[in-house]
Design a protein around this motif. Structure first.
Motif, mmCIF file in Angstrom:
data_model
loop_
_atom_site.group_PDB
_atom_site.id
_atom_site.type_symbol
_atom_site.label_atom_id
_atom_site.label_comp_id
_atom_site.label_asym_id
_atom_site.label_seq_id
_atom_site.Cartn_x
_atom_site.Cartn_y
_atom_site.Cartn_z
ATOM 1 N N SER A 256 66.742 -9.188 42.110
ATOM 2 C CA SER A 256 65.623 -9.486 41.223
ATOM 3 C C SER A 256 64.322 -9.291 41.993
ATOM 4 C CB SER A 256 65.730 -10.912 40.680
ATOM 5 O OG SER A 256 65.596 -11.866 41.708
ATOM 6 N N LYS A 257 63.211 -9.447 41.297
ATOM 7 C CA LYS A 257 61.918 -9.211 41.942
ATOM 8 C C LYS A 257 60.900 -10.185 41.406
ATOM 9 C CE LYS A 257 60.813 -5.758 38.434
ATOM 10 N NZ LYS A 257 59.954 -6.549 37.559
ATOM 11 N N ASP B 84 56.931 -10.690 39.877
ATOM 12 C CA ASP B 84 55.917 -9.951 39.125
ATOM 13 C C ASP B 84 54.629 -10.752 39.123
ATOM 14 O OD1 ASP B 84 58.722 -9.549 37.292
ATOM 15 O OD2 ASP B 84 57.611 -7.735 37.845
ATOM 16 N N GLN C 41 58.354 -14.335 37.710
ATOM 17 C CA GLN C 41 59.359 -13.291 37.485
ATOM 18 C C GLN C 41 59.335 -12.963 36.007
ATOM 19 O OE1 GLN C 41 62.932 -15.303 39.302
ATOM 20 N NE2 GLN C 41 63.025 -13.371 40.387
ATOM 21 N N TYR D 16 51.715 -7.836 33.062
ATOM 22 C CA TYR D 16 52.717 -7.991 34.116
ATOM 23 C C TYR D 16 52.948 -6.673 34.846
ATOM 24 C CZ TYR D 16 54.439 -12.431 32.119
ATOM 25 O OH TYR D 16 54.573 -13.722 31.679
ATOM 26 N N PRO E 246 55.146 -5.385 38.791
ATOM 27 C CA PRO E 246 55.902 -5.918 39.924
ATOM 28 C C PRO E 246 54.982 -6.272 41.095
ATOM 29 C CG PRO E 246 56.921 -3.915 39.093
ATOM 30 C CD PRO E 246 55.600 -4.035 38.410
ATOM 31 N N GLU E 247 55.228 -7.403 41.719
ATOM 32 C CA GLU E 247 54.422 -7.869 42.852
ATOM 33 C C GLU E 247 54.644 -6.960 44.065
ATOM 34 O OE1 GLU E 247 52.155 -10.825 43.829
ATOM 35 O OE2 GLU E 247 52.125 -9.070 45.157
ATOM 36 N N SER F 270 62.098 -7.132 47.221
ATOM 37 C CA SER F 270 63.067 -7.580 46.213
ATOM 38 C C SER F 270 63.876 -8.743 46.748
ATOM 39 C CB SER F 270 64.047 -6.459 45.885
ATOM 40 O OG SER F 270 63.369 -5.361 45.392
#
Lengths: 345, 543
Positions: B134-135, B137, B154, B337, B339-340, B345
């Motif tokens: 997962s990642k 955001d 997330q 949103y 991804p950060e 990850s």
């Protein structure tokens, strides 16, 4: 980064009287109100940007080496305009902690010097893992300084065995004739030094510019949100919270920065995210893979650092797109996370 | 714990809809179809003069409520999610901050590993599927308590999803076993706190809480009334305390619940317009707020004004016991949103997950089922299992050899009463599980009587010590020698000739009198069973 430099007894001297481009958002270092940084070789021309001040300082021999940050071109392009060496390390090689973030997945701290060796020494002093930067690489920094041979010790064909690829797309249309001939001259010089040189094609090369701008503007619009006047900086008093934010940022941020924030916000907004940001990331993977493939066949790839020489101060002022287009040579490297060295012949 | 809370809310003075409370008392839940008989009995009740409540009688009972709950659990990690600032509730404003959680230029987040561990623990306990890759955001919006202008959260790949939670509804609300779905669990950081001034011309920002790790649990819209919702929340609280990931305190803000309520005619599959309700500071206010909101919406439906129900956020006002509009939602917020980029990850290995799975303690649901299997009634099961400390005490007592029924009885009656009176928790009392077990064994073995046992218990609770010591010190050993008892019985009979005559004359109730006298003579030590047997013999014999 300062800490590492101090550890190796390098003198860290603050930039004197050189404009730092506002939040590294300039390719010409011209957008500030106060002083103008000029190219030491011809003061009617720009030094390049956004680390133009650092480049100019080394070029004018005000200091031996200097630091800059390279997100798309900001170390290599001014290095090229000012005739000094500019190095952008691999993404993650140098910690970004303490660097005002512009585009988080592209930013890298780079080094200027008047010789490659000097630049390398600076890199060695600042490279390495930093536990305060989750994206900094844990890979050991080899002591590459020990591989710096002096010119006198070299044999006649010192680059023998090196496979060099000249990126074909960088010597085609849109590039100044003078630049093309310069790079070709450099290429033959490489061959004289013993390497094998071929032209290599990277078909996705031209996509780098739009991909870079979508991603960099999106990420920076997010990174610049913290400049809101609430905790520091100028706060414009207002009756409504929204106005407080709007007025403080309108007054406190320059027009180039504001333009980029608007564009980045647009690219991330609902309904546009898929078409812009997501799409750009997907194309970025293609670009990265094409470089990877090319670097399986070649040890280094070469190209001009800019499609033109340093332009006159004020020449591109009303044409931001033309200014952006000048980044075409350098942005792919940031997208791929690769290291690149700019050297002037 | 939750069971005590419902007790209090039932006698709340501000009853806008008293009939709802009455219905609950009878074990009927508000929004389900109710048999006509009950309905008619309700109409006889006198209620307040508000016209709205009068209309309640006429509301068609064929609506069902659909409730979903978003819970934020503040994790009890030593330091914040992305920096090494410690966090403690109530500390002096801006005393625990650093460039990272302040969002200063150049600061970067670095993930605290414990956050992942706690997230996986909770995900497994909620029977979820874990995302092994997962990642994070960025959720972007501007507000003074959000220093970076975005919250690291997330979005599309939460660390856990598609789980469920089993609860036992307290018996006074109908009892029964219910399963509620869990849509997702994800990690995110908390924002700071805003303190508004009296005059209102400025507010102050305290960033102590900014960057504290949270787990957001989103439930499926499976709850149908306030009780179910409150029990779900209470079970989440139990779970996070059992797992040790949070102290789950609603008053301190380490457990926060926002509810979404909508109604629809029974049989309709399409959801009605949902309304969010905030400012719920306890399980009981949650339950009341939901029930109010349900009746507000059903009323509008019945009056043909369902279009007046708009998607908005309403605040629960504890004082007036109603929900009011906080702000109308002008469309859905766009959080932009993406991804950060500053965080890698989150990759889990099967080994890591397995390690956490094996380290999970016995969860409340498992405990309840285990206690049920022992033959305890649901009332006992819920009481014993729902407080981790009580459960531990109970289990420890059983481990020393006591039987479940006796241990349960002692804990739930005398010991619970003592704790309530002295306002102590089970960890504060001086009685130990070993001694309780010893006490039970002593009574079973006939060494002391049940009555003496209660006395000893009281002393153990208040002062501690051991059963054996007290028995010895106070000479409390039960008299079980029939010869001795016979001696005492004969003596008492001799000393009370008048009563003997009355007894023999027909007043058989006087047996109790004789028994009492023998008890007194034996200083309470005579075995009651034996006493009465011998007494009866003597009384009924002709000599």
């Amino acid at each position: 980064m300062n800490q590492k430099a101090r550890d190796t007894n390098l003198m860290v001297q603050k930039q004197k009287m050189n404009n730092v481009a506002e939040i590294t958002c300039s390719a010409s270092n011209l957008d500030e109100e106060d002083e103008v940084t000029a190219n030491p070789w011809d003061v009617s021309r720009v030094p390049g940007g956004s680390s133009g001040g650092s480049a100019a300082a080394v070029s004018a021999r005000q200091c031996v080496v200097s630091l800059g940050s390279d997100t798309g071109e900001s170390v290599r392009q001014p290095a090229s305009f000012c005739g000094v060496v500019g190095l952008k390390p691999t993404y993650g090689r140098v910690s970004r902690f303490g660097l005002m973030a512009y585009a988080s997945s592209l930013d890298a701290i780079g080094c200027f010097g008047s010789s490659v060796a000097d630049t390398g020494i600076l890199l060695h002093a600042i490279a390495g893992h930093d536990r305060f930067d989750a994206t900094s690489s844990k890979q050991e920094v080899p002591n590459f300084l020990s591989h710096f041979d002096s010119a006198s010790s070299l044999e006649s064909k010192p680059l023998k065995g090196l496979r060099v690829g000249l990126i074909r797309e960088t010597i085609e249309d849109g590039v100044d004739a003078g630049v093309v001939s310069a790079i070709r001259a450099a290429a033959s010089h490489f061959e004289e030094l013993g390497c094998s040189l071929n032209e290599v094609s990277l078909p996705s090369f031209s996509l780098g510019l739009p991909v870079y701008y979508v991603l960099a503007l999106s990420e920076s619009s997010s990174n610049l949100s913290r400049y809101d006047g609430i905790r520091y900086g100028n706060q414009v008093h207002a009756d409504e919270l929204d106005s407080l934010y709007g007025d403080s940022r309108a007054k406190g941020l320059g027009s180039e920065v504001k333009m980029r924030i608007l564009m980045g916000t647009y690219a991330l907004s609902a309904g546009y995210y898929d078409a812009y940001y997501k799409r750009a990331q997907q194309v970025r993977t293609i670009i990265r893979n094409s470089f990877k493939e090319a670097l399986n066949q070649y040890d280094i790839l070469i190209s001009p650092a800019a499609p033109s020489v340093a332009y006159k101060i004020g020449e591109k002022k009303n044409d931001p797109l033309a200014m952006y287009a000048g980044d075409i040579m350098t942005v792919n490297v940031n997208l791929a996370g690769l290291p690149a060295l700019e050297n002037s012949f | 714990m939750s069971y005590t809370m419902f007790r209090t809310f039932q006698v709340h003075p501000f009853l806008l809809y008293p009939t709802s409370i009455l219905k609950r008392r009878n074990g009927f839940l508000y929004s389900t179809t109710i048999p006509k008989a009950t309905q008619s009995s309700q109409t006889e009740t006198k209620v307040s003069t508000s016209s709205q409540s009068k209309n309640l009688y006429k509301i068609p009972k064929d609506y069902e409520a659909v409730i979903g709950i978003e819970t934020h659990v503040q994790l009890s990690t030593l330091t914040k999610a992305f920096c090494n600032c410690p966090y403690s509730y109530g500390s002096f404003p801006n005393s625990s901050i650093c460039p990272v959680c302040m969002g200063l230029p150049g600061a970067l987040p670095v993930l605290n590993n414990k956050v992942i561990e706690f997230a996986v623990k909770l995900g497994l306990a909620l029977n979820c599927n874990l995302a092994f890759n997962s990642k994070f955001d960025r959720k972007q919006y501007f507000y003074p308590d959000l220093p970076k202008g975005y919250q690291i959260s997330q979005f599309d790949v939460p660390i856990a999803a598609s789980g469920f939670l089993d609860v036992d509804i307290p018996l006074e609300f109908g009892g029964g076993h219910k399963r509620f779905g869990i849509t997702r669990v994800h990690m995110e950081e908390d924002a700071g706190k805003l303190m508004h001034t009296e005059k209102g011309n400025y507010s102050q920002v305290d960033l102590n809480r900014a960057g504290v790790p949270l787990l957001e649990i989103v439930s499926e819209p499976d709850m149908r009334n306030g009780i179910e919702a409150a029990e779900y929340a209470a079970e989440i609280q139990r779970l996070v305390r059992y797992l040790g990931v949070s102290n789950g305190n609603m008053q301190e803000g380490s457990l926060r619940c926002d509810v979404n309520v909508s109604v629809r005619p029974i049989g309709q599959s399409k959801f009605g317009t949902k309304v969010e309700v905030k400012n719920l500071n306890s399980f009981s206010s949650m339950s009341r707020a939901i029930d109010f909101e349900i009746s507000r919406q059903v009323l509008l439906h019945s009056q043909g004004q369902e279009d007046q129900i708009v998607q908005e956020t309403r605040l629960w006002e504890e004082g007036s016991q109603r929900t009011i509009t906080m702000r109308k939602k002008e469309g859905l917020a766009d959080y932009r949103y993406f991804p950060e980029p500053d965080l890698p990850s989150v990759i889990l290995s099967q080994e890591y997950v397995d390690g956490i799975q094996t380290s999970l303690p016995e969860l409340p649901e498992e405990k309840r089922r285990r206690y049920e299997k022992m033959g305890l009634g649901m009332q006992d099961v819920i009481f014993l299992a729902n407080d981790k400390n009580i459960a531990e005490f109970f289990d420890a007592t059983l481990a020393k050899g006591a039987d479940a029924k006796s241990a349960a009885n002692w804990i739930m009656s005398d010991i619970a009463a003592f704790m309530k009176n002295e306002k102590l928790t089970i960890n504060d009392i001086k009685l130990t599980p070993e001694e309780l077990s010893e006490l039970i064994a002593s009574i079973k073995g006939g060494i002391i009587s049940g009555k003496i046992g209660k006395e000893i218990l009281f002393e153990l609770l208040a002062k501690g010590g051991s059963v054996k010591e007290i028995i010895e010190k106070k000479d409390l050993v039960q008299i079980t020698d029939p010869v001795e008892i016979e001696k005492m019985v004969v003596k008492v009979i001799e000393e009370n000739p008048k009563q003997l005559e009355q007894y023999r004359g027909g007043k058989t109730k006087l047996q109790g009198y004789f028994a009492g006298q023998v008890m007194k003579a034996s200083k309470g030590k005579a075995n009651p069973g034996l006493l009465n047997k011998i007494l009866l013999e003597k009384l009924n014999s002709t000599t």
